[in-house]
Scaffold this active site. Structure first.
Site, short mmCIF file in Angstrom:
data_model
loop_
_atom_site.label_atom_id
_atom_site.label_comp_id
_atom_site.label_asym_id
_atom_site.label_seq_id
_atom_site.Cartn_x
_atom_site.Cartn_y
_atom_site.Cartn_z
CG ASP A 252 56.87 -15.17 27.66
OD1 ASP A 252 56.81 -16.48 27.46
OD2 ASP A 252 56.99 -14.67 29.00
CD GLU A 321 52.37 -17.62 26.02
OE1 GLU A 321 52.57 -18.70 26.51
OE2 GLU A 321 53.03 -16.63 26.73
C1 NOJ Z 1 55.35 -18.50 28.68
C2 NOJ Z 1 56.31 -19.21 28.28
O1 NOJ Z 1 56.00 -19.89 27.18
C3 NOJ Z 1 56.59 -19.95 29.41
O2 NOJ Z 1 57.79 -21.25 29.01
C4 NOJ Z 1 57.24 -19.29 30.46
O3 NOJ Z 1 57.35 -20.17 31.52
C5 NOJ Z 1 56.32 -18.19 30.66
N1 NOJ Z 1 55.70 -17.43 29.72
C6 NOJ Z 1 56.90 -17.08 31.56
O4 NOJ Z 1 58.05 -16.33 30.78
#
Ligand code: NOJ
Ligand code: MG
Length: 598
Positions: A252, A321
């Site tokens: 993440d 990500e």
């Molecule tokens: C990316 C995640 O996909 C999202 O859902 C989240 O709110 C943020 N990162 C913070 O963790």
């Protein structure tokens, strides 16, 4: 002529000698042929069985948002037992890898991305035993399990943060703390940085009498990766899950892992038009995104995963990500991870058609570092659904695109059905990102609409839960759009998806490059495969006008092709599966797509 037909009695010693030589030459030749055939056969076998491609290259990755997938205990929120009860669904679809968004202990301020215990399951979702069963049951069905790893931040309820509040001891510097600066006699945060969900990212804490930094909501303090203990402890979190048999991680918010060491530096204005000063995009994030220090930490995770790979020989996978162009995201390959490619999710020009899609796809292929593997995503729990972005009528053609390209595809739950978003009023909005923007603008940012429960059948609450109140409403269209109905219908989105996911395993759709064929404002088409693997022409109308084209030239180089899969929206029997279609003048309307065997 005569000498050619000698009888045994006529044989002379020299002839015998020659024959012996001939025999051994022939024998050698036969041997050579056998060896070559064996090598050829093995190569073919290797191709067919993809022995050279790791599982994460050949599999579709299916993202499960656990809250919304299947509720087993009637509390209106999906859970791990619910997922276990539906594993056969993935076998039906021929999906070999699932990625679970967070299921860890959490106060749910950001629906599980605010973790208060990294090594346990939130009671809403079940127990560690449920998780172990999920892994076991998945593996017994040949399905790999990828988990969400959230290293950048944690819940403010996490013991490390609670300890850090004391300002002493081991956890003192586990987070970014600052006295701030004084401006006109007033205490202020140390810099102008903004939160990703917009607004403040420094929060004053009365107990410690300091500000802490949070890139996301205020209940998600950022960890300080300049502290080696943080790195070590998070590596141990990873080990904990690897021990439980996990096959991969989706990391993440990787771009936020480090902040500039000198925090008294403002970020410059982006000068983007129409962006108010509190919005994240108002600044250029030179101090808070993709800092080079991230590399060593990711390499450390890779090392941990390699330890496990060395033990059992099973390839393990890291996907990170970040929403950035190749020049930035591809650095992560060097660190040992695959970066998501969100080019088909964000940044496509309005009214993107064939040419524009080709541009986006080439952007991935042309910039890929040597030896690395491409990947494509169409959506996730943070972005609008395919039906919303491209239109309901384009769902099948978009799945056709995703599953026939070269590269690992990631599918967000429900996209196989063409699920539509739900409408949520501002008063009922749960997502903090939406709430931050107020009643006027919440629909631009709220992620609730794409997170509604998966529609299983036509029974109450679409068979998602026995509760009368799921955590988000079920889409009212569930009576006709659901798994049960679509399973029965031969050419439903679900069954088209299944056919595509199955076809994708054919060698032609694995390693060989994509060769673009006819491409114009409407049509995107390409040939997959080689003479060895069999060749396919994929053609899709991604534009707004009907288009007639001649596909007979290179790379198709064929007069006709047999329909293997169509997008169902043809009202002409000549495009039925199994029919031979002439390639010299082929007309496709918007939203139509064909996979043809050449
Ligand atoms: C990316 C995640 O996909 C999202 O859902 C989240 O709110 C943020 N990162 C913070 O963790
Ligand atoms: Mg950070």
């Amino acid at each position: 002529m005569k000498g050619a037909l000698k009888t045994r009695s006529e044989e002379r010693p020299q002839d015998v000698q020659n024959e012996k030589q001939n025999f051994s030459t022939v024998f050698l030749l036969v041997q050579l042929v056998v060896v070559l055939a064996a090598i050829g056969g093995y190569m073919l076998y290797a191709k067919r069985g993809h022995t050279d491609l790791q599982w994460w290259k050949t599999s579709v990755i299916y993202q499960i948002y656990p809250r919304s997938f299947k509720d087993s205990d009637g509390d209106g929120i999906g859970d791990l037992r619910g997922i276990i009860s539906k594993l056969d669904y993935f076998q039906y679809l021929n999906i070999k890898a699932i990625w679970l968004s967070p299921f860890y202990t959490s106060p749910m301020k950001d629906f599980g991305y605010d973790i208060s215990n990294h090594t346990d399951v939130d009671p809403i979702f079940g127990t560690l035993k449920d998780f172990d069963d999920l892994v076991k049951e998945s593996h017994s069905r040949d399905i790999k399990v990828i988990i969400d790893f959230v290293p950048n931040h944690m819940s403010d309820q996490h013991p490390w943060f609670q300890e850090s509040l004391k300002g002493t001891g081991k956890y003192r510097d586990y987070f970014l703390w600052s006295d701030g600066k004084s401006s006109f006699g007033m205490r202020k945060p140390p810099n102008n940085w903004l939160g990703v969900f917009s607004g403040e990212c420094w929060r004053w804490n009365e107990q410690r009498k300091q500000y802490y930094y949070h890139a996301f909501v205020k209940e998600q303090p950022d960890l300080n990766y300049r502290n080696p203990d943080v790195v070590k402890d998070m590596n141990d979190v990873l080990r904990f899950w690897m021990e439980r048999g996990v096959d991969g991680i989706r990391v993440d918010a990787i771009m936020k892992l480090f902040e500039s060491e000198n925090i008294f530096q403002d970020e410059p204005r982006s000068n983007r038009p129409d962006v108010p000063a509190f919005q994240y995009e108002y600044l250029t994030h030179i101090h808070t995104e993709n800092l080079p220090e991230i590399g060593d930490v990711v390499r450390g995770w890779k090392k941990v995963m390699d330890e496990y790979e060395a033990k059992d020989g099973q390839s393990r996978f890291i996907v990170v990500e970040l929403y950035d162009p190749p020049a930035i995201r591809n650095k992560y390959y060097d660190y040992g991870a695959m970066p998501f490619n969100f080019d088909l999710v964000e940044g496509l020009k309005a009214d993107c058609g064939g040419n524009c899609f080709m541009e986006a796809i080439s952007n991935e292929y042309d910039n890929l570092p040597a030896g690395e593997w491409p990947k494509f995503v169409l959506g996730n729990h943070d972005r609008k659904r395919v039906s919303k972005r491209f239109g309901v009528e384009s769902v099948n053609v978009m799945n056709m695109l995703l599953l026939t390209l070269k590269g690992t595809p990631t599918t967000y739950y429900g996209e196989e059905l063409g699920m539509e978003e739900i409408e949520v009023s501002f008063e009922e909005t749960q997502d903090p990102w939406g709430i931050n923007f107020g009643k006027e603008r919440y629909t631009e940012f709220s992620r609730d609409p794409c997170r509604s429960p998966l529609q299983w059948d036509a029974s109450s609450q679409s068979g998602f839960t026995s509760s009368s109140k799921p955590w988000l409403p079920v889409n009212p269209g569930y009576k006709t759009c659901n798994v049960q109905v679509q399973k029965k219908k031969k050419d439903s989105s679900l069954n088209i998806y299944k056919s595509l996911a199955t076809l994708r395993e054919a060698p032609a759709f694995q390693d060989p490059d994509v060769q673009f064929a006819v491409v114009n404002d409407n049509i995107l088409s390409y040939v997959r495969g080689t003479a060895n693997t069999g060749r396919y022409l994929v053609t899709m109308n991604l534009g707004h006008d009907s288009s007639t084209a001649d596909y007979t030239n290179e790379p198709a180089n064929a007069k006709s092709g047999r329909v293997v899969i169509n997008t169902e929206n043809f009202n002409e029997a000549k495009f039925n599966v199994g029919k031979s279609v002439s390639l010299s003048s082929l007309t496709l309307k918007p939203g139509q797509g064909l996979v043809l065997k050449l």
